[in-house]
Design a protein around this motif. Structure first.
Motif, mmCIF file in Angstrom:
data_model
loop_
_atom_site.group_PDB
_atom_site.id
_atom_site.type_symbol
_atom_site.label_atom_id
_atom_site.label_comp_id
_atom_site.label_asym_id
_atom_site.label_seq_id
_atom_site.Cartn_x
_atom_site.Cartn_y
_atom_site.Cartn_z
ATOM 1 N N VAL A 1 4.012 -7.715 -11.947
ATOM 2 C CA VAL A 1 3.587 -6.568 -12.758
ATOM 3 C C VAL A 1 2.752 -6.870 -13.614
ATOM 4 C CG1 VAL A 1 4.851 -5.128 -14.438
ATOM 5 C CG2 VAL A 1 6.018 -5.712 -12.493
ATOM 6 N N GLY A 2 1.910 -6.075 -14.053
ATOM 7 C CA GLY A 2 0.765 -6.033 -14.894
ATOM 8 C C GLY A 2 -0.706 -6.789 -14.392
ATOM 9 N N ALA A 3 -0.641 -7.383 -13.037
ATOM 10 C CA ALA A 3 -1.937 -7.798 -12.460
ATOM 11 C C ALA A 3 -2.643 -6.739 -12.061
ATOM 12 C CB ALA A 3 -1.162 -8.535 -11.028
ATOM 13 N N ARG A 4 -3.945 -7.013 -12.163
ATOM 14 C CA ARG A 4 -5.021 -6.063 -11.582
ATOM 15 C C ARG A 4 -4.975 -6.002 -9.978
ATOM 16 N NH1 ARG A 4 -7.191 -2.162 -13.734
ATOM 17 N NH2 ARG A 4 -9.102 -2.539 -12.586
ATOM 18 N N CYS A 5 -5.343 -4.844 -9.403
ATOM 19 C CA CYS A 5 -5.273 -4.853 -7.999
ATOM 20 C C CYS A 5 -6.077 -3.687 -7.430
ATOM 21 C CB CYS A 5 -3.591 -4.522 -7.644
ATOM 22 S SG CYS A 5 -3.288 -2.883 -8.172
ATOM 23 N N GLU A 6 -6.063 -4.093 -6.181
ATOM 24 C CA GLU A 6 -6.825 -2.818 -5.267
ATOM 25 C C GLU A 6 -6.195 -2.361 -4.285
ATOM 26 O OE1 GLU A 6 -11.442 -3.053 -4.934
ATOM 27 O OE2 GLU A 6 -10.563 -3.632 -2.665
ATOM 28 N N VAL A 7 -6.071 -1.215 -4.073
ATOM 29 C CA VAL A 7 -5.434 -0.467 -2.925
ATOM 30 C C VAL A 7 -5.932 -0.028 -1.518
ATOM 31 C CG1 VAL A 7 -3.851 1.515 -2.489
ATOM 32 C CG2 VAL A 7 -3.495 0.374 -4.489
ATOM 33 N N GLU A 8 -5.509 -0.357 -0.638
ATOM 34 C CA GLU A 8 -6.309 -0.242 0.697
ATOM 35 C C GLU A 8 -6.632 1.125 0.868
ATOM 36 O OE1 GLU A 8 -4.430 -0.087 4.926
ATOM 37 O OE2 GLU A 8 -4.514 -2.267 4.431
ATOM 38 N N THR A 9 -7.663 1.391 1.379
ATOM 39 C CA THR A 9 -8.361 2.763 1.609
ATOM 40 C C THR A 9 -9.143 2.844 2.867
ATOM 41 O OG1 THR A 9 -9.574 4.745 0.899
ATOM 42 C CG2 THR A 9 -10.286 2.389 0.139
ATOM 43 N N THR A 10 -9.312 3.757 3.600
ATOM 44 C CA THR A 10 -9.754 4.007 4.824
ATOM 45 C C THR A 10 -11.366 4.592 4.659
ATOM 46 O OG1 THR A 10 -8.986 6.182 5.117
ATOM 47 C CG2 THR A 10 -7.808 4.315 6.145
ATOM 48 N N GLU A 11 -11.608 4.842 3.249
ATOM 49 C CA GLU A 11 -12.881 5.204 3.113
ATOM 50 C C GLU A 11 -13.944 4.192 2.686
ATOM 51 O OE1 GLU A 11 -13.282 8.772 0.491
ATOM 52 O OE2 GLU A 11 -11.246 9.274 0.986
ATOM 53 N N GLU A 12 -14.947 3.731 3.388
ATOM 54 C CA GLU A 12 -15.937 2.922 3.068
ATOM 55 C C GLU A 12 -16.314 3.052 1.883
ATOM 56 O OE1 GLU A 12 -19.704 0.708 5.287
ATOM 57 O OE2 GLU A 12 -18.788 2.618 6.192
ATOM 58 N N GLY A 13 -16.495 1.912 0.969
ATOM 59 C CA GLY A 13 -17.272 1.775 -0.077
ATOM 60 C C GLY A 13 -16.343 2.452 -1.364
ATOM 61 N N PHE A 14 -15.091 2.676 -1.212
ATOM 62 C CA PHE A 14 -14.405 3.614 -2.054
ATOM 63 C C PHE A 14 -13.170 2.512 -2.261
ATOM 64 C CE2 PHE A 14 -10.855 7.032 -2.752
ATOM 65 C CZ PHE A 14 -11.129 6.970 -4.165
ATOM 66 N N HIS A 15 -12.923 1.962 -3.678
ATOM 67 C CA HIS A 15 -12.026 1.107 -4.083
ATOM 68 C C HIS A 15 -11.331 2.083 -4.933
ATOM 69 C CE1 HIS A 15 -15.737 -2.000 -3.488
ATOM 70 N NE2 HIS A 15 -15.074 -1.533 -2.556
ATOM 71 N N LYS A 16 -9.942 1.835 -4.758
ATOM 72 C CA LYS A 16 -8.863 2.262 -5.702
ATOM 73 C C LYS A 16 -8.302 1.223 -6.290
ATOM 74 C CE LYS A 16 -7.289 6.162 -2.831
ATOM 75 N NZ LYS A 16 -6.303 7.047 -2.055
ATOM 76 N N ARG A 17 -8.782 1.107 -7.700
ATOM 77 C CA ARG A 17 -8.344 0.060 -8.612
ATOM 78 C C ARG A 17 -7.347 0.442 -9.483
ATOM 79 N NH1 ARG A 17 -13.942 -3.494 -8.790
ATOM 80 N NH2 ARG A 17 -14.047 -4.145 -6.443
ATOM 81 N N GLY A 18 -6.599 -0.416 -9.917
ATOM 82 C CA GLY A 18 -5.606 -0.229 -11.133
ATOM 83 C C GLY A 18 -4.672 -1.450 -11.528
ATOM 84 N N THR A 19 -3.764 -1.249 -11.908
ATOM 85 C CA THR A 19 -2.934 -2.275 -12.653
ATOM 86 C C THR A 19 -1.285 -1.885 -11.892
ATOM 87 O OG1 THR A 19 -4.120 -2.287 -14.774
ATOM 88 C CG2 THR A 19 -1.771 -3.275 -14.740
ATOM 89 N N ILE B 1 -15.622 5.513 -9.959
ATOM 90 C CA ILE B 1 -15.658 6.067 -8.311
ATOM 91 C C ILE B 1 -15.595 7.588 -8.226
ATOM 92 C CG2 ILE B 1 -14.030 3.991 -7.761
ATOM 93 C CD1 ILE B 1 -11.742 5.557 -8.090
ATOM 94 N N ASN B 2 -15.836 7.971 -6.948
ATOM 95 C CA ASN B 2 -15.805 9.339 -6.609
ATOM 96 C C ASN B 2 -14.454 9.651 -6.249
ATOM 97 O OD1 ASN B 2 -18.820 9.654 -6.781
ATOM 98 N ND2 ASN B 2 -18.844 8.920 -4.838
ATOM 99 N N PHE B 3 -13.998 10.580 -6.849
ATOM 100 C CA PHE B 3 -12.393 11.129 -6.641
ATOM 101 C C PHE B 3 -12.258 11.451 -5.199
ATOM 102 C CE2 PHE B 3 -13.043 12.440 -11.215
ATOM 103 C CZ PHE B 3 -12.554 11.058 -11.725
ATOM 104 N N SER B 4 -10.927 11.180 -4.799
ATOM 105 C CA SER B 4 -10.669 11.261 -3.314
ATOM 106 C C SER B 4 -9.267 11.411 -3.228
ATOM 107 C CB SER B 4 -11.227 10.403 -2.445
ATOM 108 O OG SER B 4 -10.618 10.565 -1.071
ATOM 109 N N ASP B 5 -8.483 12.081 -2.448
ATOM 110 C CA ASP B 5 -6.949 12.337 -2.703
ATOM 111 C C ASP B 5 -6.491 11.694 -1.368
ATOM 112 O OD1 ASP B 5 -4.569 14.821 -3.585
ATOM 113 O OD2 ASP B 5 -4.503 12.742 -3.587
ATOM 114 N N GLU B 6 -5.631 10.625 -1.366
ATOM 115 C CA GLU B 6 -5.303 9.880 -0.055
ATOM 116 C C GLU B 6 -3.746 9.716 -0.155
ATOM 117 O OE1 GLU B 6 -6.216 5.926 1.224
ATOM 118 O OE2 GLU B 6 -7.235 6.802 2.827
ATOM 119 N N GLU B 7 -3.501 9.281 -1.088
ATOM 120 C CA GLU B 7 -1.823 8.918 -1.165
ATOM 121 C C GLU B 7 -1.035 10.067 -1.356
ATOM 122 O OE1 GLU B 7 -4.186 7.105 -2.514
ATOM 123 O OE2 GLU B 7 -3.952 5.299 -1.320
ATOM 124 N N MET B 8 0.145 9.851 -1.064
ATOM 125 C CA MET B 8 1.407 10.980 -1.198
ATOM 126 C C MET B 8 1.872 10.857 -2.766
ATOM 127 S SD MET B 8 3.391 10.827 2.291
ATOM 128 C CE MET B 8 4.335 12.016 1.677
#
Length: 239
Positions: free
Chosen positions: A151-169, A232-239
């Protein structure tokens, strides 16, 4: 020289409650036969209907001994044929009273009354834990996989959109009350409002963040590392 005619015959006598081998003289009348049959079949003379069969499996009789004045020889009875005695009025016969259940008052219990008794098969099974009352081994709980996502680590969530990085904490790692099946969920606060919640799902709070910044994903979709904040450009992928 002609063989002498037999004067006796050996037969099987069957009734609803008896079966025996008997020898009778062929000059015995049907009326006299009925009197003797009553002694070991228990069927009164007026109630007897006598059928002659070739064997006990026969359905149709060879003859019916329906004339009380005739001798047995009249009906051409042979050795080891069967005399089947039908009780035409079982309710008046001694043996018929034992086998005719139509006159017997039935003892009945409701399911609730039966369950309360201590002298039943059900109670025995309950006391001795037999059948469906046997103690069942507790099903082993599925092991929770170990997840090395702090908990508290920086991370990136897998996405199917090329060049689109979903990053957070990472804000939460553990089991939840939502979702199907067991397992671990990772709660992430995104850098941008591309999430699905504010850290709560179905009224249950797991962490705090702004609305649309929170998301829950499975651990295999999360990479922990040095992921700086980026636009990033906004995109809605997760539930």
């Amino acid at each position: 020289m002609r063989a002498p005619q037999p004067i006796t015959v050996n037969v099987f006598v069957v009734s609803p409650d008896t079966r025996s081998e008997r020898r009778f003289e062929l000059h015995t009348s049907v009326q006299q036969l009925k009197t003797r049959l009553e002694l070991f079949t228990g069927i009164p003379v007026p109630n007897q209907r006598i059928l002659l069969l070739n064997n006990e499996q026969d359905i149709e009789p060879v003859r019916v001994l329906d004339d009380d004045s005739r001798p047995l020889g009249y009906y051409s009875i042979r050795d080891w044929q069967v005399l089947k005695i039908i009780d035409t009025n079982p309710s008046t016969s001694f043996t018929g009273q034992l086998t005719d259940t139509s006159q017997v008052e039935k003892f009945e219990l409701t399911e609730e009354e039966y369950a309360k008794r201590n002298d039943t098969v059900l109670a025995y099974k309950q006391r001795n834990k037999i059948g469906r009352f046997a103690e069942k081994d507790e099903e082993p709980q599925k092991p929770v996989p170990e997840v090395n996502i702090p908990v508290g680590a920086r991370c990136e969530v897998e996405t199917t959109e090329e060049g689109f990085h979903k990053r957070g904490t990472v804000r939460f790692v553990g089991s939840t009350k939502f979702g199907t099946g067991d397992g671990i969920w990772v709660g992430i606060e995104y850098d941008e409002p591309i999430g699905k919640n504010d850290g709560s799902v179905n009224g249950e709070r797991y962490f705090d963040c702004k609305p649309k910044f929170g998301v829950f994903v499975r651990p295999d979709r999360v990479r922990v590392g040095d992921f700086p904040v980026e636009e990033i450009n906004f995109s809605d992928e997760e539930m």
